[in-house]
Design an enzyme around this catalytic site. Structure first.
Site, PDB file in Angstrom:
ATOM      1  N   ALA A   1      -9.824   4.609   4.527  1.00  0.00           N
ATOM      2  CA  ALA A   1      -9.819   5.763   5.418  1.00  0.00           C
ATOM      3  C   ALA A   1     -11.179   6.455   5.553  1.00  0.00           C
ATOM      4  CB  ALA A   1      -8.795   6.813   4.991  1.00  0.00           C
TER       5      ALA A   1
ATOM      6  N   LYS B   1       0.879  -1.174   0.000  1.00  0.00           N
ATOM      7  CA  LYS B   1       0.000   0.000   0.000  1.00  0.00           C
ATOM      8  C   LYS B   1       0.915   1.222   0.000  1.00  0.00           C
ATOM      9  CE  LYS B   1      -3.043   2.692   2.995  1.00  0.00           C
ATOM     10  NZ  LYS B   1      -3.901   2.714   4.174  1.00  0.00           N
TER      11      LYS B   1
END
Ligand code: SF4
Lengths: 254, 370
Positions: A182, A95
């Site tokens: 997120a 990531k």
């Protein structure tokens, strides 16, 4: 079942591990909530100490480790961190998270793009964490990343899908998987992301800092599944006026 | 650059007698962003219920931003030679303390002893003496430390930018430097001689270090030397200024309270536990993403209570004498007395009992010093 990064997965719920109160919960999330992908920050993969074991020792061997470059401030650092991460974990899922400020933790688009270009060439399966920016997502798709991971809302805010109008075009236009990362604070937010057509979600704070992370992971996992099923069936659109009703059709032959 | 000190004084002047009611506290806590005026008001809250309410928001912010994790570190004093005359310090050059400085092999022994206790993050400390502990001595010590620990930070006298740069390439990730007090008049009186007299040079040290490539900085006052609330406000604005100027850096604050350390110094202000707790809570409310560090100067009970609310990083098993980890001796020549004398294992235990995860590594080796 869905294909991503060269793997076939059952669960569309990915979980970050950094904020967990106890790493032994990872295994429980794997078995009890079916979570298969765990994000791990390379900067925190410390050595074993007298009192603590390295996070990697807690991750079941069939689970997938997605190393995270958090802490990187530019593409060069991200590339180095990814390399260190691959070395430590044997996983090539990375990531890409590059933030230039520690106040809001907003991703840096330019550096992220540069890092992804290099990492794809280096043979990584690359998952960039980005703003919901369609142009950037398209560029990344061209480069050959595995998926894009736009934020739903700023990190840690638990505000849910705050950028719906920006996320929709990405989901509609991009052919590679879109993972909402997120900002998701509740299972209902995750369900909404999936209803919108996201391929997966990555949850951190909402699960790991809850009073029962395993149960919360289960709740999210169910919500993700429900949202996905609804998307696959196709949600009825909400029209302001009812759809033209059919019985009249016979009479109105133009 | 010291603009914010003026601003803090102005805000303090304006609100020094303003005690918000419970309802006003609620209103402030409901806001998305607590501004510096709000912070100044909250510093005056006396009512227990209001403080507890503030604590619960502080806890929420801490968990959201830092998770259920407490970072642990330990200090390593490598030399107590010092040319400064800080009137409150046990190492001050007027004292007839035994001057000691560790040889490199002794530093290694100390690190090994710390490592055996489970420590993986170290802060290297010295007094201020460019003759006895020159920069290349500190640099070599840091290089050795980097072989043992994932993370090496320094708490040494203020250096030049190029000196910080060479420390950064030796593997140093963070700097801690206390301004002691932001109030210049008091600063002058407290530091009558020695290089530390120079307020500005010390003050700008953090910026030089961050410009030189350090990733982390911890700033703060030594509470009690001057007006505590003013110093707290200054610290908050200082941390914010650093965040704005160095958005990539991880900034933390710490509010050590001045303690007796073999001196007859009587601090101008004493800071009660209640005040201290309130200061930390206000720091969290004003700066949700800033680290809050607490040392073993505070006792175990208080530290245990605070890790549940706002602390992100704490020392454990600290020895504050030169050579203390190998010698395991009583702290007679310490710079300050350790209140929390629990072993690392005991601190780890109490963190786990709180449902939190002790973490020794913030930056694994090779990543922090990129
Ligand atoms: S506080 Fe630091 S600089 Fe001042 S006398 Fe003590 S050791 Fe020296």
């Amino acid at each position: 079942m869905f294909e991503i990064g060269g793997k076939t997965l059952k669960s569309r719920l990915f979980v970050g591990t950094g904020k967990l109160p106890d790493y032994s919960l990872i295994e429980k999330m794997y078995y009890e909530a079916g979570v298969e992908v765990f994000a791990v920050a390379v900067r925190r993969i410390g050595p074993n100490t007298k009192h603590t074991k390295n996070v990697l020792e807690y991750i079941p061997k069939d689970a997938i480790i997605m190393v995270n470059t958090s802490g990187a401030q530019d593409h060069k650092e991200a590339v180095k961190i990814a390399m260190i991460g691959r070395e430590l974990t044997n996983s090539n899922w990375v990531k890409v998270e590059i933030e230039k400020d520690t106040k809001y933790l907003f991703p840096d688009s330019i550096e992220t793009l540069k890092a992804c270009e290099i990492l794809v060439k280096e043979g990584f399966k690359v998952f960039p964490y980005i703003y919901p920016d369609l142009n950037l997502a398209k560029e990344l798709e061209q480069i050959g990343v595995e998926a894009v991971m736009p934020l739903g809302s700023p990190i840690g805010t638990n505000k849910g899908i705050g950028c719906e109008v920006l996320l929709k075009p990405i989901i509609n236009e991009i052919k590679i998987p879109v993972i909402i990362d997120a900002g998701i604070g509740r299972p209902s937010h995750a369900a909404k992301a999936m209803e919108m057509g996201a391929d997966a979600v990555l949850i951190n704070t909402a699960i790991t800092t809850s009073s029962d992370p395993v149960k919360m992971a289960l709740a999210f996992s169910k919500a993700v599944e429900a949202g996905r099923l609804a998307f696959e069936v196709g949600l009825l659109k909400e029209y302001e006026y009812a759809q033209a009703s059919s019985p009249l059709e016979d009479f109105i032959t133009g | 650059m010291t603009e914010f000190i003026r601003k803090a004084e102005k805000v303090w002047e304006e609100f020094k007698d303003y005690v918000p009611t419970y309802d006003e506290v609620c209103e402030i806590l409901e806001k998305e962003v607590v501004n510096i005026e709000d912070a100044a008001k909250l510093l005056n809250v006396e009512d227990k219920n209001s403080i507890l309410l503030m604590a619960s928001k502080a806890k929420k912010l801490t968990r959201e931003n830092f998770g259920k994790v407490i970072l642990l570190y330990a200090p390593l004093y490598i030399s107590n030679y010092c040319q400064n005359g800080c009137v409150y310090c046990g190492f001050s050059c007027r004292k007839n303390y035994k001057r000691e400085k560790l040889e490199f092999n002794e530093i290694e022994n100390e690190l090994r002893a710390m490592k055996e206790e489970g420590i993986d993050s170290v802060i290297i400390l010295t007094g201020e003496d460019r003759i006895h502990s020159p920069v290349d001595y500190i640099e070599q010590a840091c290089k050795i430390a980097a072989n043992y620990m994932s993370e090496v930070s320094i708490e040494v006298y203020p250096l030049l930018e190029e000196e910080y740069r060479s420390l950064a390439s030796a593997g140093v990730v963070g700097i801690t430097i206390y301004q002691e007090t932001y109030q210049k008049e008091d600063y002058k009186k407290l530091h009558p001689f020695g290089p530390k007299k120079d307020f500005e040079f010390r003050f700008k040290a953090v910026e030089r270090a961050l410009s030189a490539g350090f990733h982390e900085a911890c700033v703060g006052p030594l509470l009690g030397l001057s007006h505590p609330k003013k110093d707290v406000l200054c610290t908050l604005l200082h941390a914010e200024y650093l965040l704005d100027r160095f958005p990539k850096a991880e900034i933390s604050v710490s509010f050590p309270r001045v303690r007796s350390a073999g001196t007859d110094f009587v601090p101008k202000f004493s800071v009660s536990d209640k005040e201290f707790i309130k200061f930390l809570i206000v720091a969290r409310l004003y700066l949700p993403r800033v680290g809050i560090v607490i040392s073993t100067r505070e006792d175990a009970r208080l530290r245990d209570a605070l890790i549940d609310v706002c602390i992100t990083k704490m020392s454990a098993g600290s020895k504050t004498t030169v050579g203390g980890y190998v010698a395991q001796e009583e702290e007679k020549d310490a710079q300050f007395e350790v209140e929390d004398r629990r072993s690392v294992a005991e601190v780890v235990d109490s963190i786990i009992k709180k449902g939190l995860r002790p973490e020794f590594t913030n930056w694994v080796r090779g990543v922090g010093s990129l």
